[in-house]
Design a protein around this motif. Structure first.
Motif, PDB file in Angstrom:
ATOM      1  N   THR A  76      21.298  41.194 101.102  1.00 55.56           N
ATOM      2  CA  THR A  76      21.749  42.305 100.084  1.00 55.56           C
ATOM      3  C   THR A  76      23.084  40.433  99.161  1.00 55.56           C
ATOM      4  OG1 THR A  76      20.961  44.259  99.905  1.00 55.56           O
ATOM      5  CG2 THR A  76      23.007  42.973  98.821  1.00 55.56           C
ATOM      6  N   ASN A  77      23.560  39.813  97.893  1.00 52.45           N
ATOM      7  CA  ASN A  77      23.892  39.870  97.370  1.00 52.45           C
ATOM      8  C   ASN A  77      25.784  40.366  97.957  1.00 52.45           C
ATOM      9  OD1 ASN A  77      25.899  37.429  96.156  1.00 52.45           O
ATOM     10  ND2 ASN A  77      24.736  36.983  94.608  1.00 52.45           N
ATOM     11  N   THR A 114      29.670  27.778  90.163  1.00 53.87           N
ATOM     12  CA  THR A 114      28.631  29.446  90.084  1.00 53.87           C
ATOM     13  C   THR A 114      28.649  30.314  91.458  1.00 53.87           C
ATOM     14  OG1 THR A 114      27.401  27.457  91.784  1.00 53.87           O
ATOM     15  CG2 THR A 114      26.759  27.206  88.923  1.00 53.87           C
ATOM     16  N   LYS A 115      28.569  29.366  92.816  1.00 60.92           N
ATOM     17  CA  LYS A 115      29.190  30.544  93.324  1.00 60.92           C
ATOM     18  C   LYS A 115      29.750  29.962  94.444  1.00 60.92           C
ATOM     19  CE  LYS A 115      24.852  32.495  94.256  1.00 60.92           C
ATOM     20  NZ  LYS A 115      24.215  33.419  94.551  1.00 60.92           N
ATOM     21  N   ILE A 116      30.586  29.685  94.124  1.00 63.92           N
ATOM     22  CA  ILE A 116      32.048  29.336  94.569  1.00 63.92           C
ATOM     23  C   ILE A 116      33.520  29.331  93.182  1.00 63.92           C
ATOM     24  CG2 ILE A 116      33.901  28.101  96.040  1.00 63.92           C
ATOM     25  CD1 ILE A 116      32.105  27.108  97.846  1.00 63.92           C
ATOM     26  N   CYS A 131      36.110  41.835  95.108  1.00 62.69           N
ATOM     27  CA  CYS A 131      34.826  41.521  96.232  1.00 62.69           C
ATOM     28  C   CYS A 131      35.234  43.352  97.627  1.00 62.69           C
ATOM     29  CB  CYS A 131      36.026  40.430  97.169  1.00 62.69           C
ATOM     30  SG  CYS A 131      36.371  39.034  96.794  1.00 62.69           S
ATOM     31  N   ASP A 132      33.432  42.900  97.853  1.00 65.20           N
ATOM     32  CA  ASP A 132      33.532  43.905  98.787  1.00 65.20           C
ATOM     33  C   ASP A 132      33.617  43.380 100.467  1.00 65.20           C
ATOM     34  OD1 ASP A 132      31.348  45.092  97.720  1.00 65.20           O
ATOM     35  OD2 ASP A 132      30.576  42.782  97.100  1.00 65.20           O
ATOM     36  N   ALA A 133      34.470  42.022 100.920  1.00 66.02           N
ATOM     37  CA  ALA A 133      34.967  41.809 101.452  1.00 66.02           C
ATOM     38  C   ALA A 133      35.740  40.372 101.630  1.00 66.02           C
ATOM     39  CB  ALA A 133      33.508  41.265 103.413  1.00 66.02           C
ATOM     40  N   LEU A 189      23.853  30.954 102.289  1.00 67.91           N
ATOM     41  CA  LEU A 189      23.633  31.961 102.277  1.00 67.91           C
ATOM     42  C   LEU A 189      23.287  32.804 100.976  1.00 67.91           C
ATOM     43  CD1 LEU A 189      25.092  32.850 105.780  1.00 67.91           C
ATOM     44  CD2 LEU A 189      22.950  31.326 105.118  1.00 67.91           C
ATOM     45  N   GLY A 190      23.599  32.621 100.047  1.00 64.95           N
ATOM     46  CA  GLY A 190      23.286  33.671  98.588  1.00 64.95           C
ATOM     47  C   GLY A 190      24.351  34.375  98.251  1.00 64.95           C
TER      48      GLY A 190
END
Length: 165
Positions: free
Chosen positions: A2-3, A64-66, A79-81, A25-26
């Motif tokens: 899961t992303n 994009t991802k960062i 955030c989740d973590a 890692l996504g």
């Protein structure tokens, strides 16, 4: 897998390697640092350190991802973590100065908007987890979990070590 949205706090070696590898890692990653110049350099694509594969991965995922920012409270809300990867310089007696780690934990506790995992990635002594838990708990209104993820990377091969431990 899961992303997840992950914050990595700090802009040094450990933080930047973790950030690009989590993106690889996504995951969606927010790098947080209190240094405006560092954040601006990273936003512009400067890795600030030499590490194999780091420039290519940063370029692939930057914007994009960062993302990079200075506002830890804002990042925490998204955030989740939260990975705490800040410096722990030696105190006068040689012990680790945990003030930066605990300050981050305090801000995370104040800013959480959901159940969150708080991870110490900084080099910290045994017994730090209860201190981090106490700092988060002072203000937390949501459940949280404190875990340790010690660093094991070697310079020059850190990206490969992270992705293939």
């Amino acid at each position: 897998m899961t992303n997840r949205t992950i914050a990595v706090v700090g802009s040094g070696y450990v933080c930047l390697v973790a950030a690009v590898c989590f993106a690889e890692l996504g995951h969606t990653v927010i790098c947080v640092d209190n240094g405006d110049r560092k954040v601006a350099a990273l936003q512009g694509g400067d890795t600030l350190i030499h590490e194999n594969h780091l420039p290519e991965l940063l370029e692939r995922y930057r914007n994009t991802k960062i993302r990079f920012m200075t506002d830890l409270a804002e990042a925490t809300r998204e955030c989740d973590a939260i990975f705490i990867a800040v410096g722990t310089p030696p105190d006068e007696d040689g012990s680790a100065d945990l003030s930066h780690v605990l300050a981050v934990a305090d801000t995370v506790g104040r800013s959480m908007t959901r159940e969150t995992v708080v991870v110490t990635k900084s080099t910290v002594p045994v017994g730090t987890a209860p201190l981090v838990k106490k700092a988060v708990a002072r203000h937390a209104r949501f459940p949280f979990h404190v875990v340790s993820n010690p660093e094991f990377l070697k310079e020059g091969a850190a990206v490969e070590d992270f992705l293939k431990p």
